[in-house]
Design an enzyme around this catalytic site. Structure first.
Site, short mmCIF file in Angstrom:
data_model
loop_
_atom_site.label_atom_id
_atom_site.label_comp_id
_atom_site.label_asym_id
_atom_site.label_seq_id
_atom_site.Cartn_x
_atom_site.Cartn_y
_atom_site.Cartn_z
N HIS A 53 0.85 -1.19 0.00
CA HIS A 53 0.00 0.00 0.00
C HIS A 53 0.89 1.25 0.00
O HIS A 53 1.97 1.25 0.60
CB HIS A 53 -0.92 0.00 1.22
N CYS A 97 -6.66 3.29 4.09
CA CYS A 97 -7.61 2.19 4.22
C CYS A 97 -7.80 1.86 5.70
O CYS A 97 -6.91 2.07 6.52
CB CYS A 97 -7.14 0.97 3.44
N CYS A 143 -3.83 0.41 6.95
CA CYS A 143 -2.95 1.59 6.93
C CYS A 143 -3.33 2.58 8.02
O CYS A 143 -2.46 3.22 8.63
CB CYS A 143 -3.03 2.27 5.56
N GLU A 185 0.97 4.19 1.43
CA GLU A 185 1.42 4.80 2.68
C GLU A 185 2.53 3.99 3.34
O GLU A 185 3.50 4.54 3.88
CB GLU A 185 0.25 4.95 3.66
#
Length: 745
Positions: A438, A496, A561, A440
């Site tokens: 992801h 997320c 995240c 981040e």
């Protein structure tokens, strides 16, 4: 005897005469009262106060069943006018006329100097919030959001959507929670004690669906529409002729409300008072009201983070744009929302309301926009104007380094994209893969790469290199950041997990067009779906996954995240290995491009860890400044790409990782994998062993090096226990076998 009887008759006759005279006096007084009863009943709610001194020749003190009227009349200026048949009082006749006071020197106009409506005792009985809201907005659906707390003291959360906004109420029972939600919804658009009075004030007793969201009533035949400025009143600019039809219709309704009308024309704001030097410590709400009067602040949410500690989120719409603020009270939240509007629309920064860690959690809007532009421009540059095949992305993240809040010296140090995690069959026990791709998380791993390179720069033999490094050496050993070095995380969409799933709405140009996603398990820890997108709440008390179970097909679980960023606000970005060398490094701000809600973002990023307790020296519960962007990045339709791109300052090109395998497209290991970082750490440890506090023998395995950061590990356990204590779930860890590999140089 006769004399006695005669005297008795004489005294009886005198007494009878006195009684008759008294009766006639009472009868005349009663008739006089009846004659003015119509005028008294009609004018009972209205009190006329002359702006000047008048000669009062007569004064009647009358009383009705519910209100006392005191009336100063200039008899020489009293005229008579027939009362319309519909305005007759109880028990009166059509022949009764009402008196209409006139003001001298005003051309015979009926002056509205101060009009007061008093609520009479025979008005409608107040109704509870549920009934009032149903009358105003029939057909609303209340839904159960969550149930928290112990069995003996449950806390229910019920939500209702009104005008596109969702209002949530909490209480010990579903009924009280439902009532609280209705009260919050009513407060957002109703300004009167009950629904029936609201309809009367707006000029309609039949339509229950009137929209009260506008302060300036521009509906036909409504209360404020009848009072228009008159150019004929030259002698008394503040007086306006009263529409008699409006007064009679208000009387016929039989429901008198309390309202005081402002008689003076609306004054234009004094621009000289808004000069930067004249602002001083003025309240942002007051300053914004002078620039845009009549604004309404809507309470979007009210939550109890812990006993006796509440958090409010207020929003205001100015010039078609929505601004919001959060705080421990509605006053503080309104101030933050007003400050955000002043900065974005008028470029006004109040000295006493500059965001800081102690006063506000909002980042200046122009600074947030600059960070967003720097990240997107750098990504465009690296992807050759977005023409590269790797320019496609669902989420873009980057970290910008600044000295203070000076954007002129801002520098993008890392970039990343991606929205997927590896498949369980590709996990590595040698640290050769990147588990979470992801954007981040990849940005944070790229940031670790940057920190390692800065430490090496500080150890360089060239004299000028240590001065270029962001680190300085501590007397007691180890390193810390130079003063005024700040890091800002930009994410193109809300992270997320709980920050995205339970965000009350996406801010658009109109409050009523906001969309709401059902909030269930709000604040709970969530995990990502293997090889897919989206998150689910943590299930069960088990906190450890097994290596053989995953190889046999059990799903690989990765924390969301949102939860990982929340942990960074306690543990720092540097991780366990770098804690041997440097003090914790925290984010100064988080900027979210879309699908964000500042109040909820603050709650999930910082406020969930309120019960973590006292932390060791150099660690803190970081509260990063939060902000959105003025122009959110457009939603990227279609499926997410199966790759993740990353870039670190000093690198020439993007590195592309296959999100399914966790390795580069060519099959080699990424520069961001554990194996590369472990080798880098081992080299630095050999050079810095004499400059840092000793923690025992030199570790030979990756897991031993991580566990050797004792303070970091204790704070980590403290954080996980805080989540469990708050009832938010158990942090799920990866199998320990993936960290059991040898350190290599």
């Amino acid at each position: 005897m006769a004399s006695v009887l005669g005297s008795g008759r004489g005294s009886g006759g005198l007494s009878s005469q006195l009684k008759c005279k008294s009766k006639r006096r009472r009868r005349r007084r009663s008739k006089r009262k009846d004659k003015v009863s119509i005028l008294s009943t009609f004018l009972a709610p209205f009190k006329y106060l002359s702006p000047g001194t008048t000669n009062t020749e007569d004064e009647d003190n009358l009383s009705t069943s519910s209100a006392e009227v005191k009336e100063n009349r200039n008899v020489s200026n009293l005229g008579t006018r027939p009362l319309p048949p519909g305005d007759w009082a109880r028990g009166s006749t059509p022949s009764v006329k009402r008196k209409r006071p006139l003001e001298e020197g005003n051309g015979g106009h009926f002056c509205k100097l101060q009009l007061i409506w008093k609520k009479l005792s025979w008005s409608v009985t107040p109704k509870n919030a549920l009934v009032q809201l149903h009358e105003l907005k029939p057909g609303l659906q209340y839904r159960m959001v969550s149930q928290t707390g112990p069995v003996h003291a449950p806390v229910f959360a019920v939500a209702v959507e009104v005008n596109g906004l969702t209002f949530e109420g909490t209480g010990p029972t579903k009924k009280k929670a439902k009532m609280r939600a209705a009260e919050m919804a009513l407060k957002s658009f109703v300004q009167f004690p009950n629904a029936f009075q609201a309809h009367l004030a707006m000029g309609s007793s039949t339509s229950p669906c009137t929209d009260f969201t506008s302060d300036q009533a521009d509906f036909p035949d409504t209360l404020f529409k009848e009072f228009e400025p008159s150019s004929k009143n030259e002698d008394f600019p503040g007086c306006h002729p009263v529409d008699t039809e409006f007064l009679s219709s208000a009387y016929r309704r039989g429901r008198l409300l309390y309202h005081t009308l402002d008689l003076m024309g609306q004054a234009l704001p004094d621009r000289s008072r808004l000069a930067p030097g004249a602002l001083g410590e003025r309240n942002p709400v007051v300053v914004l009201n002078e620039l845009r009067s009549g604004l309404r602040y809507v309470c979007l949410s009210e939550t109890a983070e812990k006993p006796r500690v509440k958090s409010f989120v207020m929003a205001v719409c100015v010039d078609g744009r929505t601004f919001e603020g959060s705080g421990r009270s509605k006053k503080l939240a309104k101030g933050q929302a007003a400050q955000a509007a002043l900065q974005a629309l008028f470029d006004i920064r109040l000295p006493g309301h500059i965001p800081s860690r102690s006063k506000s959690n909002l980042l200046p809007q122009d600074f947030a926009d600059s960070v967003s532009q720097l990240v997107t421009q750098k990504f465009r540059e690296l992807t050759v104007g977005l023409t590269s095949v790797y320019a496609r992305h669902k989420t873009l993240a980057g970290i910008v380094m600044t000295k203070g809040l000076d954007t002129k010296q801002a520098q993008v140090i890392v970039l990343s994209s991606g929205t997927k995690c590896i498949s369980g069959e590709h996990i590595s026990d040698q640290g050769l893969v990147v588990n979470d791709c992801h954007a981040e998380i990849v940005a944070r791993r790229a940031f670790l790469h940057f920190l390692y390179s800065q430490l090496e720069l500080h150890l360089s033999k060239h004299q000028e290199d240590p001065e270029r490094s962001i680190f300085i050496r501590l007397k007691e050993g180890g390193y810390r950041l130079r003063e005024n070095i700040l890091f800002h995380l930009y994410v193109s969409t809300s992270p997320c997990g709980d920050a995205r799933v339970n965000s009350p709405y996406e801010i658009t140009t109109d409050l009523n067009s906001s969309k709401h996603i059902v909030r269930k398990f709000r604040g709970h820890l969530r995990t990502k779906i293997e090889s897919g997108e989206g998150t689910v709440p943590v299930r069960g008390p088990s906190a450890v996954q097994t290596w053989d179970g995953i190889l046999l097909g059990e799903q690989l679980i990765t924390m969301s995240c949102t939860d990982k960023i929340a942990s960074w606000n306690v543990l720092g970005l540097q991780g366990a290995l770098l804690c041997h060398f440097i003090e914790p490094v925290y984010l100064h701000s988080i900027i979210v491009g879309s699908l964000h809600h500042t109040g909820h973002l603050a709650r999930v990023m910082s406020h969930r860890m309120e019960g973590i307790g006292q932390l060791p020296a150099s660690y803190r519960q970081n509260r990063p400044l939060l902000s959105g962007v003025s122009h959110a990045e457009a939603r990227q339709p279609g499926k997410s790409p199966h790759f993740s791109a990353n870039w670190v300052v000093g690198s020439a090109d993007l590195e592309i990782i296959n999100a399914t395998t966790g390795k580069r497209s060519c099959g080699g290991s990424s520069r961001l994998c554990k194996h590369v970082f472990s080798a880098w750490w081992a080299r630095l440890h050999g050079r810095l062993s004499t400059r840092i506090p000793s923690h025992g023998d030199t570790p030979s395995m990756y897991c031993e090096a991580k566990q050797g950061a004792h303070t970091y590990q204790s704070v980590k356990q403290q954080l996980f226990k805080a989540f469990q204590k708050a009832g938010l779930g158990t942090w799920v860890r990866k199998p320990p076998e993936q960290d059991q590999f040898l350190l290599s140089l």
